[in-house]
Each structure stands twice: as structure tokens, then as C-alpha cells.
Design a protein around this motif. Structure first.
Motif, PDB file in Angstrom:
ATOM      1  N   PRO A 207      69.942  30.714  -7.642  1.00  0.00           N
ATOM      2  CA  PRO A 207      70.185  28.768  -7.741  1.00  0.00           C
ATOM      3  C   PRO A 207      71.370  27.960  -7.190  1.00  0.00           C
ATOM      4  N   ALA A 208      72.236  28.498  -7.847  1.00  0.00           N
ATOM      5  CA  ALA A 208      73.192  27.726  -6.770  1.00  0.00           C
ATOM      6  C   ALA A 208      73.400  27.626  -5.254  1.00  0.00           C
TER       7      ALA A 208
ATOM      8  N   GLU B 112      71.461  35.393   2.264  1.00  0.00           N
ATOM      9  CA  GLU B 112      71.035  36.453   1.984  1.00  0.00           C
ATOM     10  C   GLU B 112      71.569  37.209   1.873  1.00  0.00           C
ATOM     11  N   LYS B 113      71.628  38.479   1.032  1.00  0.00           N
ATOM     12  CA  LYS B 113      72.221  39.831   1.309  1.00  0.00           C
ATOM     13  C   LYS B 113      71.436  40.298   0.961  1.00  0.00           C
TER      14      LYS B 113
ATOM     15  N   ALA C 110      70.153  36.135  -9.253  1.00  0.00           N
ATOM     16  CA  ALA C 110      70.042  37.167 -10.621  1.00  0.00           C
ATOM     17  C   ALA C 110      68.202  37.124 -11.353  1.00  0.00           C
TER      18      ALA C 110
ATOM     19  N   TYR D 238      64.195  37.939 -14.787  1.00  0.00           N
ATOM     20  CA  TYR D 238      64.943  37.317 -15.883  1.00  0.00           C
ATOM     21  C   TYR D 238      62.944  36.692 -16.812  1.00  0.00           C
TER      22      TYR D 238
ATOM     23  N   VAL E 251      66.504  29.834 -20.654  1.00  0.00           N
ATOM     24  CA  VAL E 251      67.484  29.081 -21.171  1.00  0.00           C
ATOM     25  C   VAL E 251      67.438  27.795 -20.606  1.00  0.00           C
TER      26      VAL E 251
ATOM     27  N   ASN F 144      80.896  39.010  -8.642  1.00  0.00           N
ATOM     28  CA  ASN F 144      80.579  39.512  -7.635  1.00  0.00           C
ATOM     29  C   ASN F 144      81.434  40.230  -7.370  1.00  0.00           C
TER      30      ASN F 144
ATOM     31  N   ASP G  25      81.615  42.299  -4.384  1.00  0.00           N
ATOM     32  CA  ASP G  25      82.178  41.849  -3.080  1.00  0.00           C
ATOM     33  C   ASP G  25      83.165  41.235  -2.501  1.00  0.00           C
TER      34      ASP G  25
ATOM     35  N   ALA H  79      78.097  31.159 -10.421  1.00  0.00           N
ATOM     36  CA  ALA H  79      78.427  31.778 -11.596  1.00  0.00           C
ATOM     37  C   ALA H  79      80.073  32.961  -9.994  1.00  0.00           C
TER      38      ALA H  79
ATOM     39  N   GLU I 214      78.502  31.433 -15.578  1.00  0.00           N
ATOM     40  CA  GLU I 214      77.788  29.825 -15.420  1.00  0.00           C
ATOM     41  C   GLU I 214      75.898  30.063 -15.983  1.00  0.00           C
ATOM     42  N   THR I 215      75.743  29.004 -16.387  1.00  0.00           N
ATOM     43  CA  THR I 215      74.319  29.101 -16.792  1.00  0.00           C
ATOM     44  C   THR I 215      73.689  28.223 -15.278  1.00  0.00           C
ATOM     45  N   ILE I 216      72.904  28.584 -15.776  1.00  0.00           N
ATOM     46  CA  ILE I 216      71.695  28.205 -14.136  1.00  0.00           C
ATOM     47  C   ILE I 216      71.525  26.768 -14.091  1.00  0.00           C
TER      48      ILE I 216
HETATM   49  C1  LIG Z   1      70.316  38.840 -18.810  1.00  0.00           C
HETATM   50  C2  LIG Z   1      70.648  37.449 -18.479  1.00  0.00           C
HETATM   51  C3  LIG Z   1      69.590  36.381 -18.931  1.00  0.00           C
HETATM   52  C4  LIG Z   1      70.125  35.238 -18.314  1.00  0.00           C
HETATM   53  N1  LIG Z   1      69.116  34.150 -18.547  1.00  0.00           N
HETATM   54  C5  LIG Z   1      69.868  32.996 -17.839  1.00  0.00           C
HETATM   55  C6  LIG Z   1      68.832  31.853 -19.270  1.00  0.00           C
HETATM   56  O1  LIG Z   1      68.026  31.717 -19.629  1.00  0.00           O
HETATM   57  N2  LIG Z   1      69.414  30.724 -18.596  1.00  0.00           N
HETATM   58  C7  LIG Z   1      70.520  30.280 -17.839  1.00  0.00           C
HETATM   59  O2  LIG Z   1      70.710  29.401 -17.956  1.00  0.00           O
HETATM   60  N3  LIG Z   1      71.341  31.031 -17.186  1.00  0.00           N
HETATM   61  C8  LIG Z   1      70.837  32.282 -17.398  1.00  0.00           C
HETATM   62  N4  LIG Z   1      72.164  33.804 -17.237  1.00  0.00           N
HETATM   63  C9  LIG Z   1      72.781  33.227 -16.193  1.00  0.00           C
HETATM   64  C10 LIG Z   1      71.902  33.292 -14.923  1.00  0.00           C
HETATM   65  O3  LIG Z   1      72.168  34.494 -14.176  1.00  0.00           O
HETATM   66  C11 LIG Z   1      73.002  32.350 -13.888  1.00  0.00           C
HETATM   67  O4  LIG Z   1      73.180  31.219 -14.609  1.00  0.00           O
HETATM   68  C12 LIG Z   1      72.467  32.457 -12.513  1.00  0.00           C
HETATM   69  O5  LIG Z   1      72.661  33.032 -11.721  1.00  0.00           O
HETATM   70  C13 LIG Z   1      73.965  32.121 -11.629  1.00  0.00           C
HETATM   71  O6  LIG Z   1      73.174  31.707 -10.273  1.00  0.00           O
HETATM   72  P1  LIG Z   1      74.413  31.651  -8.526  1.00  0.00           P
HETATM   73  O7  LIG Z   1      73.780  30.709  -7.859  1.00  0.00           O
HETATM   74  O8  LIG Z   1      75.815  30.947  -8.828  1.00  0.00           O
HETATM   75  O9  LIG Z   1      73.696  33.186  -8.741  1.00  0.00           O
HETATM   76  P2  LIG Z   1      73.436  34.517  -8.681  1.00  0.00           P
HETATM   77  O10 LIG Z   1      72.411  34.669  -8.958  1.00  0.00           O
HETATM   78  O11 LIG Z   1      74.198  35.749  -8.895  1.00  0.00           O
HETATM   79  O12 LIG Z   1      73.539  34.670  -6.869  1.00  0.00           O
HETATM   80  C14 LIG Z   1      74.180  35.120  -5.879  1.00  0.00           C
HETATM   81  C15 LIG Z   1      72.795  35.396  -4.985  1.00  0.00           C
HETATM   82  O13 LIG Z   1      74.405  35.499  -3.785  1.00  0.00           O
HETATM   83  C16 LIG Z   1      73.990  36.727  -3.553  1.00  0.00           C
HETATM   84  N5  LIG Z   1      75.060  37.289  -2.716  1.00  0.00           N
HETATM   85  C17 LIG Z   1      75.768  38.408  -3.531  1.00  0.00           C
HETATM   86  N6  LIG Z   1      76.714  38.162  -2.445  1.00  0.00           N
HETATM   87  C18 LIG Z   1      76.829  38.406  -1.117  1.00  0.00           C
HETATM   88  C19 LIG Z   1      77.367  38.228  -0.100  1.00  0.00           C
HETATM   89  N7  LIG Z   1      78.243  39.020   0.243  1.00  0.00           N
HETATM   90  N8  LIG Z   1      76.826  37.817   1.167  1.00  0.00           N
HETATM   91  C20 LIG Z   1      75.185  37.582   1.410  1.00  0.00           C
HETATM   92  N9  LIG Z   1      75.306  37.334  -0.215  1.00  0.00           N
HETATM   93  C21 LIG Z   1      75.503  37.690  -1.213  1.00  0.00           C
HETATM   94  C22 LIG Z   1      73.073  38.160  -4.221  1.00  0.00           C
HETATM   95  O14 LIG Z   1      72.255  38.646  -3.499  1.00  0.00           O
HETATM   96  C23 LIG Z   1      72.772  36.477  -5.048  1.00  0.00           C
HETATM   97  O15 LIG Z   1      70.709  36.305  -3.950  1.00  0.00           O
HETATM   98  C24 LIG Z   1      71.399  35.285 -17.638  1.00  0.00           C
HETATM   99  C25 LIG Z   1      72.544  36.159 -17.553  1.00  0.00           C
HETATM  100  C26 LIG Z   1      72.229  36.978 -18.015  1.00  0.00           C
HETATM  101  C27 LIG Z   1      72.842  38.117 -17.656  1.00  0.00           C
END
Ligand SMILES: Cc1cc2nc3c(=O)[nH]c(=O)nc-3n(C[C@H](O)[C@H](O)[C@H](O)COP(=O)(O)OP(=O)(O)OC[C@H]3O[C@@H](n4cnc5c(N)ncnc54)[C@H](O)[C@@H]3O)c2cc1C
Ligand code: SF4
Ligand code: SF4
Ligand code: SF4
Lengths: 344, 230
Positions: free
Chosen positions: A12-13, A32-33, A40, A46, A50, A274, A276, A316, A321-323
Motif C-alpha cells: 500500500p505505501a 517488488e521482490k 501484505a 486479507y 479496517v 521486515n 530483509d 510499516a 502502521e495501518t493501511i
Molecule cells: C493480520 C493482519 C491484518 C491486517 N489488516 C489490516 C486492516 O484491515 N486495515 C489496516 O489498515 N491495516 C491492516 N493490517 C496492517 C497492514 O498489513 C499494513 O498497514 C500494510 O500492509 C502496510 O503497508 P506497507 O506497504 O507499508 O508494507 P507491506 O504491505 O509489508 O508491503 C511491503 C512490500 O515490500 C516488498 N518488499 C519487502 N522487502 C523488499 C525488498 N528487500 N525488495 C523489494 N521489495 C520488498 C514486500 O514484498 C511487500 O510487497 C493488517 C496486518 C495484519 C498482520
């Protein structure tokens, strides 16, 4: 002079950052790896999110479509960045697929890793088939049917244990994962919707359904869905002779140890740094904070900064952090990153 | 009943113990300690309650808990291994017990009285329990296996293939040198001071015994030297 920003991570970020950079009239390279975008919520399947209540595959799917249909965003899947040379305004990134890209700035949107419940053996994950994580339970909700994995029966009683892999010094996790209380309240309601005869109990130490999540999730789950909240952190999960799970804790309001039978026990797993991150810190030359997340610069005038000039972060990657907030931070990081380009 | 000042003094003694800050970091009030505590299953005792009383400095209730509750702890330290905040409720109970003894509290005296026999055994033989002390009626917690000790104890012990364990009046043999070293440890760690506070008669008996053993040991050392001179 480069007109391109490197965005690492397609959750999402990262999706939000890339879309924002393009909307501002610049180019993004998204690395993206995994072999799919979405982070996530997509990778772990999921159910309803929320707070919107939209299915993850629809909501985050829309973000993925927006990015994949954008000619100003070049997407590399199943790819990592192996090397970063140069300085702010003028970086050269080498990718694991052999490509090199010239970029003016970098956004790290590399997110988190789910806590692995195997690290908390006393709670029965990996030992008993009916002990699940929230991600597995979300997938079960997605499948439309609530049943015990062991024998397919409809569960009479489901327990959700909060703070699994969070707020626990014994296993070096001294943070609150922020979203799991609300996610669990939401999940409890989803279970009740699909299986009204199932009783759902949530075992908590504190309920942190912050802000507008209080009435929408915590109150509603009780008033409309009769979800029961017990103030107790569970000490161990075992099995009785008839195969049901036994949950042992102290009801801290009644002040006595309790042992209660359940059919399914769900771990509300937390958000680890993470896995990594040590590699990311090395490749990009950024620091990590004491828990292992990306170290955040002072936020007031260096919003979304890291310890290195020209490299920004969001979501995150910084900590639980939230989505919605990850998306907002992705936009902010994108803005910081393009500001570097226009100045260069 | 103690005055508030006395109760405060007792609490000050507890919290000034050098282990206190290490055993108590705060408390998440989660109840994991009480859920895993074997004593909480059987007694009106909760390690979480003890931690909460100490953390909130409830000197009145701390004093009250020291009358009976703290003596229910089995000192197994399961709580310390599980507490997500890395507190040690069992370690705090150990401190409270030592302070109860230091203040000559009746609760300490009552609880420790039956252990006089064990203490005497320990000092005189280096063992806290010997096979001939094990009578089925006194160990209901050992379950049905306890019946196995009824029989010819001497023959049973002889069946153990380790020579130093073929004893009945002691669990194993302890050398004079080891005994004397243990007296020094008990002296230096305050165990004997605590005993004097709790049971003066027993203390006198034990003191005499220790003096005797120490003389015996000195004599033995001299003999060794004489042997060497030859
Ligand atoms: C069970 C569960 C349910 C959830 N439900 C909700 C919800 O309903 N509402 C809500 O607001 N939040 C929810 N969350 C939280 C939500 O998952 C996070 O807020 C959100 O995923 C964060 O987004 P992000 O892009 O920062 O990280 P991520 O979703 O972790 O995305 C990171 C991306 O980077 C990639 N990546 C990682 N390392 C590397 C690398 N070295 N090189 C290249 N790519 C890489 C990963 O493969 C991934 O695609 C939930 C969390 C859990 C654990
Ligand atoms: S959000 Fe709730 S369940 Fe998650 S770690 Fe924080 S208090 Fe525990
Ligand atoms: S040390 Fe005491 S308080 Fe801790 S678990 Fe054992 S019996 Fe309970
Ligand atoms: S386990 Fe630790 S944090 Fe939880 S109630 Fe007991 S002392 Fe407090």
C-alpha cells in the motif's frame, strides 16, 4: 539530472508513493521482490479491511491496477535492488535482474514481516491444527466457511488471543503492533456473520481500538455481534482428551486462574520489522532504529526522512502502521522525493 | 497490628534490596504469571497481585500479604520465565520473605517452624532429606508411588549402583571439608543470622555443632601436615 524516483516495495505505501510521483509529473521505477504487487493485504489474502469494510482484493487491487496501467511507472516484479551508488540527486541503482536505473531519490516502502507464531510454542501454533494466525483466519473468511481444520466441524467457540508477538520482552518484541486489536474485533464480526452459532471470545491485556475505531469495531462487535472480551493474557494452549483446545489464563478481573475449552484458537500476530532490513540497511546505507525498523529522521521538518539524504521511507517499514496511514505516508514520501528532483 | 510507619519501613526494606529493580520493571497486568503459577491453582495466592501491590506501593496490603500469602509461593520461577515484562514475581517473594524474617514477623516464624527438622538435618549431614525421613503419611503429594518406599530400606538402597548413595540416614555422603565450606557460606550469606532471629534454641544447637565440626576439621588438617612431615 534524473526525473525518476526509485520506489522499493509494492505494498500500500509503495503503490501510493509511485502513483503520487506520477501524478506530480515525474517518473517512478517500482521494484517488488514478490511476483505480485499489493503487499501484505494481497500476499497474505486479507479479507475485509479496517476501516473501509471493502475486500482487500478489491481495495488494494484498485491501487495495483492504477499503478500497472500508468506509463510513467516502470514495474519490476520478482526483483530486488542489489546496489546503490552515487548521492542524493544522482543515484545509480543496480537491480537483481541485471538492469541499472538512474534516479534522483529513493522511497523505501519495504514494509514488515508477519510474526512467526512458532516463536511462541506455549500457545500451540504448529502443534495443534486448530490453532491459527489472523492471516490464516482472514483466508478462511475469504473462503466463506468457518470450520476446524482438524476435522471440518463448525466451531462452537473461537478464542482470539491478542498481542501474539507484540508487547513481549521474553521474545524481544517491545512494541504494540497497533492494528491487531481492531483487526481482531473486525475478524470476530466476520466470523459471526458467516457462522452465527459460533461464540467468539477475545483475550486482551488492553484494547487499543484507537480513534474512530472505538465504536465502529470495539463497541459494535459487542452490541451487535455479542463478542465477549476477557481481560486475560493467555499463558498456554493445550489439548484435552476429546481433541478440543484448552486455553489457560488468569481472568484478571475475577482474579482466578481459568482453563477454558475452545474449538479454534486464533493468534492475533504482530508486525515484525521486515526480515530483509539488515540487507536493506546495508544496500541503501540507511540506519535502523533499536527494534530493527527503518530509523526515522525528525519528523517536523524532515518528514519521511531516513538517516541518509535523498532516501525516504513510509508505512510499516518505519514500525507497525495501518493501511490508511501507510498510504498517506506513501504520498508524503513521494512528495519529498520529487521535491529533490525539481531542485536538482 | 503494625503502625503505618512500621509497614512503611518494611516496604522500604523490600524496595531497597539490591535485587528489587531487577525483578520489577512495572507490570502489564496481563495475568500470565498467575495463570502459570502452580500455587495459584491451590491457594488464595496470585503473583500478579503481589507485583501490583509492590508496584503501586500499597504498604498496608503488602504487609497483609506477608502474613500468609507470600508463603504459598513454591519458588519454582515459572512466572519469571513467562512474564512478558521480564519481571520475577517469585524473586520478589523471596525478597519479601527475607524481610519478613528480618522483622521477626510471626508469619515467618509459624511457617518456618516445621522446617527446623530439615535445617538440623542439613547442618548435621549436608542433606536436607534422607531416605529414612520419608514416611508415606507425610508425603501425600508424591502420589501412589510413595508406597514403594515401604519395605526394607537398607536392601532397597543397596540396589542403587552408586556407592555413595547406598545410605539410609543421609541421601548421600558429604565430606567434612564440604560441610565446613557450607557453614562459611551460610554465615556469610546471612542464613545463620536469619535462623537466630527465627529460632534461638535451634540456632544454639547448630552453633555448637558447627564449632565442633570446625575443630574436627582443623585437627584433620593438622594430621595431614604431620603425615606430610614424616
Ligand atoms: C493480520 C493482519 C491484518 C491486517 N489488516 C489490516 C486492516 O484491515 N486495515 C489496516 O489498515 N491495516 C491492516 N493490517 C496492517 C497492514 O498489513 C499494513 O498497514 C500494510 O500492509 C502496510 O503497508 P506497507 O506497504 O507499508 O508494507 P507491506 O504491505 O509489508 O508491503 C511491503 C512490500 O515490500 C516488498 N518488499 C519487502 N522487502 C523488499 C525488498 N528487500 N525488495 C523489494 N521489495 C520488498 C514486500 O514484498 C511487500 O510487497 C493488517 C496486518 C495484519 C498482520
Ligand atoms: S494493537 Fe492490540 S493486539 Fe495488537 S499489539 Fe497492540 S494491544 Fe496487542
Ligand atoms: S515462583 Fe512462586 S509465584 Fe512464581 S510461578 Fe512459582 S509458585 Fe508461582
Ligand atoms: S506476567 Fe508480568 S506483566 Fe503480566 S501480570 Fe504478571 S508480573 Fe505483571
Amino acid at each position: 539530472m534524473s526525473d525518476t524516483v526509485l520506489v522499493v516495495g509494492g505494498g500500500p505505501a509503495g503503490l501510493s508513493a509511485a502513483a503520487g510521483i506520477s501524478a506530480a509529473g515525474f517518473k517512478a521505477v517500482l521494484v517488488e521482490k514478490e511476483d505480485r504487487l499489493g503487499g501484505a493485504p494481497i500476499l497474505s489474502g486479507y479479507a475485509k479491511l479496517v476501516p473501509s469494510g471493502e475486500w482487500a482484493k478489491d481495495a488494494i487491487g484498485r491501487m495495483v491496477e492504477q499503478v500497472e496501467g500508468d506509463a510513467n511507472i516502470q514495474v519490476h516484479k520478482s526483483t530486488k535492488v542489489t546496489k546503490l551508488d552515487g548521492d542524493a540527486g544522482n543515484f545509480t541503482a543496480t537491480l537483481s535482474n541485471g538492469d541499472t536505473v538512474q534516479v534522483g531519490s529513493v522511497v523505501l516502502a519495504t514494509g514488515f514481516t508477519h510474526f512467526d507464531s512458532i516463536n511462541k510454542p506455549e500457545w500451540g501454533f504448529g502443534t495443534f491444527p486448530d490453532v491459527l494466525t489472523t492471516t490464516q483466519m482472514e483466508q478462511m473468511v475469504g473462503s466463506g466457511k468457518i470450520t476446524c481444520p482438524s476435522d471440518g466441524r463448525v466451531p462452537e467457540r473461537v478464542a482470539i488471543l491478542l498481542c501474539v508477538g507484540s508487547r513481549d520482552r521474553q521474545i524481544g518484541r517491545e512494541w504494540c503492533s497497533k492494528i491487531c486489536c481492531t483487526v481482531s474485533a473486525n475478524l470476530a464480526m466476520e466470523i459471526k456473520e458467516l457462522s452465527p452459532e459460533t461464540e467468539v471470545f477475545i483475550y486482551y491485556m488492553d484494547i487499543r481500538t484507537f480513534g474512530l475505531y472505538e465504536d465502529k469495531f470495539y463497541w459494535k462487535s459487542q452490541e451487535e455481534f455479542k463478542v465477549k472480551y476477557v481481560k486475560a493474557r493467555i499463558a498456554e494452549v493445550t489439548a484435552s482428551d476429546d481433541g478440543r483446545l484448552l486455553v489457560k489464563g488468569e481472568d484478571t478481573l475475577v482474579k482466578r486462574p481459568i482453563v477454558i475449552p475452545f474449538d479454534i484458537v486464533v493468534h492475533a500476530i504482530g508486525m515484525d520489522p521486515n526480515e530483509d532490513n539488515p540487507e536493506i540497511a546495508e544496500t541503501f546505507g540507511v540506519g535502523l532504529e533499536k527494534h530493527g525498523y527503518i530509523d526515522k529522521a525528525e519528523t517536523y521538518t524532515n518528514t519521511c526522512g531516513t538517516t541518509r539524504k535523498g532516501i525516504y521511507s513510509c508505512g510499516a517499514a518505519y514500525g507497525p502502521e495501518t493501511i490508511d496511514d501507510s498510504i498517506a505516508q506513501g504520498k508524503a514520501a513521494g512528495l519529498r522525493a520529487v521535491a529533490d528532483l525539481s531542485r536538482a | 497490628m503494625a503502625t503505618y510507619a512500621e509497614m512503611q519501613e518494611i516496604f522500604d526494606d523490600i524496595r531497597s534490596d539490591f535485587r528489587y529493580d531487577h525483578e520489577l520493571n512495572g507490570c502489564l497486568n496481563c495475568g500470565i504469571c498467575t495463570a502459570t503459577c502452580p500455587s495459584a491453582q491451590f491457594y488464595d495466592y496470585s503473583p500478579r497481585e503481589i507485583v501490583q501491590l509492590l508496584w503501586t506501593e500499597n504498604v498496608d496490603q503488602i504487609y497483609d500479604a506477608m502474613q500468609e500469602k507470600i508463603w504459598a509461593c513454591a519458588q519454582c520461577m515459572t512466572c519469571a520465565a513467562r512474564c512478558p515484562f521480564k519481571n520475577s514475581p517469585g524473586g520478589l517473594v523471596a525478597i519479601m520473605r527475607e524481610v519478613a524474617i528480618k522483622h521477626g514477623m510471626d508469619s515467618a516464624r509459624d511457617v518456618l517452624r516445621p522446617f527446623g527438622r530439615v535445617m538440623l538435618k542439613l547442618i548435621t549431614t549436608g542433606n536436607q532429606l534422607s531416605p529414612d525421613m520419608i514416611q508415606p503419611d507425610h508425603f501425600p503429594d508424591w502420589g501412589p508411588n510413595i508406597q514403594k518406599v515401604e519395605g526394607d530400606l537398607k536392601t532397597l538402597r543397596k540396589a542403587i549402583p552408586v556407592k555413595t548413595l547406598q545410605t539410609t540416614a543421609t541421601a548421600w555422603e558429604v565430606s567434612l571439608k564440604t560441610s565446613v565450606e557450607m557453614y562459611t557460606i551460610w554465615e556469610m550469606t546471612g542464613v545463620l543470622d536469619a535462623l537466630e532471629l527465627m529460632d534461638e534454641n535451634l540456632f544454639d544447637v547448630i552453633e555448637d555443632f558447627i564449632d565442633e565440626k570446625r575443630e574436627e576439621y582443623e585437627d584433620w588438617l593438622e594430621e595431614q601436615e604431620e603425615d606430610d612431615d614424616d
